[in-house]
Design an enzyme around this catalytic site. Structure first.
Site, short mmCIF file in Angstrom:
data_model
loop_
_atom_site.label_atom_id
_atom_site.label_comp_id
_atom_site.label_asym_id
_atom_site.label_seq_id
_atom_site.Cartn_x
_atom_site.Cartn_y
_atom_site.Cartn_z
N HIS A 182 73.75 -49.52 -6.67
CA HIS A 182 73.01 -50.36 -5.73
C HIS A 182 72.50 -51.63 -6.40
O HIS A 182 72.66 -52.75 -5.88
CB HIS A 182 71.85 -49.57 -5.13
CG HIS A 182 70.89 -50.39 -4.33
ND1 HIS A 182 71.01 -50.57 -2.97
CD2 HIS A 182 69.79 -51.10 -4.71
CE1 HIS A 182 70.03 -51.35 -2.54
NE2 HIS A 182 69.26 -51.68 -3.57
N GLU A 183 71.88 -51.49 -7.57
CA GLU A 183 71.30 -52.64 -8.25
C GLU A 183 72.37 -53.60 -8.74
O GLU A 183 72.22 -54.83 -8.64
CB GLU A 183 70.42 -52.18 -9.41
CG GLU A 183 69.22 -51.33 -8.99
CD GLU A 183 68.30 -52.01 -8.00
OE1 GLU A 183 68.26 -53.25 -7.97
OE2 GLU A 183 67.62 -51.30 -7.24
N HIS B 285 73.62 -55.81 -5.96
CA HIS B 285 72.79 -56.99 -5.67
C HIS B 285 73.27 -58.19 -6.49
O HIS B 285 73.38 -59.31 -5.96
CB HIS B 285 71.33 -56.71 -6.03
CG HIS B 285 70.53 -56.06 -4.94
ND1 HIS B 285 70.44 -56.57 -3.66
CD2 HIS B 285 69.76 -54.93 -4.94
CE1 HIS B 285 69.66 -55.80 -2.92
NE2 HIS B 285 69.24 -54.80 -3.67
N GLU C 47 69.54 -55.47 1.24
CA GLU C 47 69.38 -54.10 0.76
C GLU C 47 70.47 -53.19 1.34
O GLU C 47 71.07 -52.38 0.62
CB GLU C 47 68.00 -53.56 1.13
CG GLU C 47 66.86 -54.16 0.33
CD GLU C 47 66.96 -53.83 -1.15
OE1 GLU C 47 67.28 -52.68 -1.49
OE2 GLU C 47 66.71 -54.73 -1.97
#
Length: 265
Positions: A135-136, A139, A197
């Protein structure tokens, strides 16, 4: 005059768009990625210099192993798309920082990743950690940091246009319009934050699956996260993050796509 300003601004915006990988979403890109990466590298060094970095042990090794596998998946994806240039300037690093109070992790543009020890009891295992790191990293790969800075610049331009359009109007009219503009842009930025997100969740599922981690683990991770958050959260429309329930529902819809990339190692 206002119509002319809007036309010029619209042309600038249209000429400063890029495309997010996998989702294909068009995004505003007014800030060069190279500038963002250089700034991120400086900030990353400052964080490491002022933190207790864990350089040995099973947990630190796990962070580096998961990070490197997701890095390879990201590079493979862009290579397959003939877009490896999108990762120009990336110098990947994966570090674990000792701070049990921080249930968090992040990735700066350029592949600079930090995981805090406080998130590890929630991730529980390597697959759970892959959910967070995927997920990070998503980004950064989706250039969300550059997009947020670009949105802030666009908001400043929008405020200037409103001021120009209201020249000569009564002070009461100017104040009312300024307040309305401020509220609408603030809520818009929050919405963009939630969209980013959700987009990072989507990309993260694909990247972790390509790295050989089971994307099904994203559901159980967010269920554990939801169970630990015992304080009242703000309404979703006033938050930069989607609610855990919204997240889980979206991940369930996206799982069939992610599973196509998954081969257990």
């Amino acid at each position: 005059m206002l119509k002319k300003f809007i036309t010029v601004a619209s042309l600038c915006v249209l000429s400063a768009c890029s495309t997010v990988p996998i989702t294909g979403r068009r995004q505003l890109s007014l800030v060069p990625e190279s500038e963002i990466i250089n700034l991120a590298q400086q900030q990353y060094r400052q964080v490491l210099d002022t933190s207790k970095v864990v350089n040995s042990g099973a947990q630190a090794a796990m962070v580096k192993r998961v990070g490197q596998r997701i890095q390879q998946a990201v590079e493979q994806y862009f290579r397959q798309q003939n877009q490896s240039e999108q990762l120009a300037g990336y110098q990947w690093e994966f570090n674990l920082i000792q701070d049990d109070s921080q249930q968090n992790a992040w990735c700066m543009p350029g592949g600079k990743v930090v995981v805090y020890t406080g998130i590890l009891p929630i991730t529980q295992d390597e697959n759970g950690l892959a959910v967070v790191m995927g997920h990070e990293i998503a980004h950064a790969v989706a250039r969300h940091g550059s997009e947020r800075m670009s949105q802030q610049q666009a908001q400043q331009v929008g405020g200037s246009l409103v001021s120009a359009a209201l020249t000569g109007r009564s002070p009461a009219a100017q104040q009312l319009a300024a307040q309305a503009f401020g509220l609408s842009t603030s809520l818009g930025i929050l919405r963009y934050g939630r969209n980013q997100e959700s987009e990072a969740d989507h990309l993260g599922l694909i990247f972790m699956a390509m790295a050989g981690y089971n994307p099904q683990g994203a559901i159980t991770f967010w269920q554990r996260m939801d169970a630990r958050e015992n304080q009242a959260a703000p309404p979703e429309f006033l938050s930069t993050h989607p609610s855990n329930g919204t997240r889980i529902a979206a991940i369930q819809r996206e799982l069939p796509e992610a599973q196509k990339y998954y081969t257990a190692r």
